[in-house]
Design a protein around this motif. Structure first.
Motif, short mmCIF file in Angstrom:
data_model
loop_
_atom_site.label_atom_id
_atom_site.label_comp_id
_atom_site.label_asym_id
_atom_site.label_seq_id
_atom_site.Cartn_x
_atom_site.Cartn_y
_atom_site.Cartn_z
N VAL A 37 27.95 35.78 -19.16
CA VAL A 37 28.86 35.12 -20.15
C VAL A 37 30.14 36.00 -20.39
O VAL A 37 31.21 35.18 -20.52
CB VAL A 37 28.10 35.20 -21.33
N ILE A 38 30.15 37.12 -20.44
CA ILE A 38 31.65 37.96 -20.67
C ILE A 38 32.51 37.41 -19.51
O ILE A 38 33.74 37.20 -19.54
CB ILE A 38 31.19 39.67 -20.76
N TYR A 39 31.80 37.84 -18.20
CA TYR A 39 32.81 37.35 -17.04
C TYR A 39 33.11 36.14 -17.00
O TYR A 39 34.46 35.78 -16.81
CB TYR A 39 31.72 37.52 -15.54
N PRO A 95 38.27 43.28 -28.47
CA PRO A 95 38.42 43.39 -27.01
C PRO A 95 38.87 42.03 -26.41
O PRO A 95 39.58 41.95 -25.49
CB PRO A 95 37.27 44.09 -26.39
N PHE A 96 38.07 40.86 -26.85
CA PHE A 96 38.30 39.46 -26.37
C PHE A 96 39.77 39.32 -26.62
O PHE A 96 40.54 38.65 -25.96
CB PHE A 96 37.42 38.59 -26.86
N GLY A 127 40.64 47.36 -19.43
CA GLY A 127 40.00 48.48 -20.17
C GLY A 127 39.35 47.65 -21.32
O GLY A 127 38.07 48.25 -21.60
N THR A 128 39.54 46.64 -21.83
CA THR A 128 38.96 45.81 -22.93
C THR A 128 37.71 45.19 -22.26
O THR A 128 36.71 45.04 -22.93
CB THR A 128 40.03 44.55 -23.33
N VAL A 129 37.64 45.07 -20.79
CA VAL A 129 36.33 44.61 -20.26
C VAL A 129 35.39 45.68 -20.61
O VAL A 129 33.89 45.32 -20.79
CB VAL A 129 36.63 44.18 -18.94
N GLY A 130 35.70 46.78 -20.31
CA GLY A 130 34.89 48.02 -20.52
C GLY A 130 34.27 47.88 -22.02
O GLY A 130 32.92 48.20 -22.14
N GLU A 131 35.19 47.83 -23.00
CA GLU A 131 34.97 47.61 -24.65
C GLU A 131 33.77 46.41 -24.58
O GLU A 131 32.94 46.59 -25.49
CB GLU A 131 36.24 47.35 -25.19
N MET A 132 34.23 45.23 -23.88
CA MET A 132 33.08 44.41 -24.04
C MET A 132 31.73 44.33 -23.66
O MET A 132 30.68 44.20 -24.04
CB MET A 132 33.70 43.08 -23.30
#
Length: 290
Positions: A37-39, A95-96, A127-132
């Motif tokens: 879902v995040i991807y 982050p999103f 970097g925000t993807v890491g946070e997500m």
């Protein structure tokens, strides 16, 4: 949630990034579905700027709908995101929103001047993807663990930038900072001409060293992850680092050649990473890396 919605998210990651897909598909449910879902949402954000003709929304529409998530309708991503935030209550919207800020930069800042600008961009879009992902992959994210996740994301983005120099030039975008180009005596005209020389190779190796440094920082906390999550993150990192080896094999010609990791190489890396996770037992489903 409707399985068909998860399938559409899975299809997006499978088509958009085989490396991510093969790294994370072995996660237990619901972590696996959450990564999909995040991807999917990040892909839609990216397409809204890079390929607006194929995006269902503008980035401003995405932001507005995301901020009113409970009422958002008209696309499978909205019920998917509602499920995501319901199942992972520690996940934050911040982050999103910062990811959207980073993608918006591509509309206003197309030629980078400093490494500081580049690092900020790498944080915002990766970097925000890491946070997500951390609230999904990890059960107790400390500040140190969050910092390591951000470092991994930034390292992966540097890899993307190295691999896509030619493609980005076609979009009139230069992520290679001018201060770095000047330090290695590589001119704007050289970039426009797609010149691969010793200066260019040295410059890419400087960026490569920065990426590998961020990878090292990011992998320092792997022993704190649940084994399946740690395995997935390490495998994804290995796949990305291997892109740099492909760039080298291509003679650093990132203007006319696309660097990629072969299925054979992925299987070899899978075996190396799996060797460090014997507690996972049978992972035979991963052998179909193709």
């Amino acid at each position: 949630m409707n399985e068909a919605i998860f399938k559409r998210c899975e299809d997006m990651i499978k088509q958009g990034s085989s490396s991510f897909y093969h790294a994370f598909r072995g996660l237990p449910s619901p972590r696996r579905e959450a990564v999909y879902v995040i991807y999917a949402f990040c892909r839609i954000i990216d397409d809204s700027v890079d390929e607006p003709e194929r995006s269902p929304y503008t980035i401003d529409e995405l932001r507005s709908l995301f901020l009113n998530l409970e009422q958002a309708e008209g696309h499978f991503v909205w019920p998917a995101l509602r499920w995501l935030f319901d199942h992972f209550p520690h996940l934050d919207q911040g982050p999103f929103l910062r990811q959207m800020d980073g993608q918006l930069k591509d509309l206003s800042l197309t030629h980078y001047e400093t490494m500081e600008q580049l690092e900020e961009y790498c944080y915002l879009v990766a970097g925000t993807v890491g946070e997500m992902l951390l609230p999904v992959l990890h059960e107790n994210s400390t500040d140190r663990i969050v910092a390591s996740g951000i470092a991994l994301g930034k390292g992966m983005q540097i890899v993307n930038i190295i691999r896509d120099v030619g493609e980005d030039r076609g979009r009139q975008r230069r992520y290679l900072p001018r201060e770095l180009m000047e330090r290695f005596n590589y001119s704007e005209q050289d970039w426009e001409n797609g010149l691969v020389n010793d200066a260019f190779i040295a410059m890419l190796n400087e960026l490569r060293a920065q990426a590998m440094n961020w990878f090292r920082q990011g992998l320092e906390e792997m022993d704190t992850y649940p084994p399946a999550s740690g395995f997935a993150v390490e495998l994804a990192s290995s796949f990305y680092a291997a892109i740099l080896q492909s760039v080298e094999r291509n003679g650093y010609d990132v203007y006319s050649k696309r660097a990629f990791v072969t299925d054979e190489d992925k299987l070899h890396m899978l075996g190396n990473v799996l060797h460090r996770y014997p507690m996972l037992g049978d992972m035979s489903s991963y052998t179909a890396v193709s």
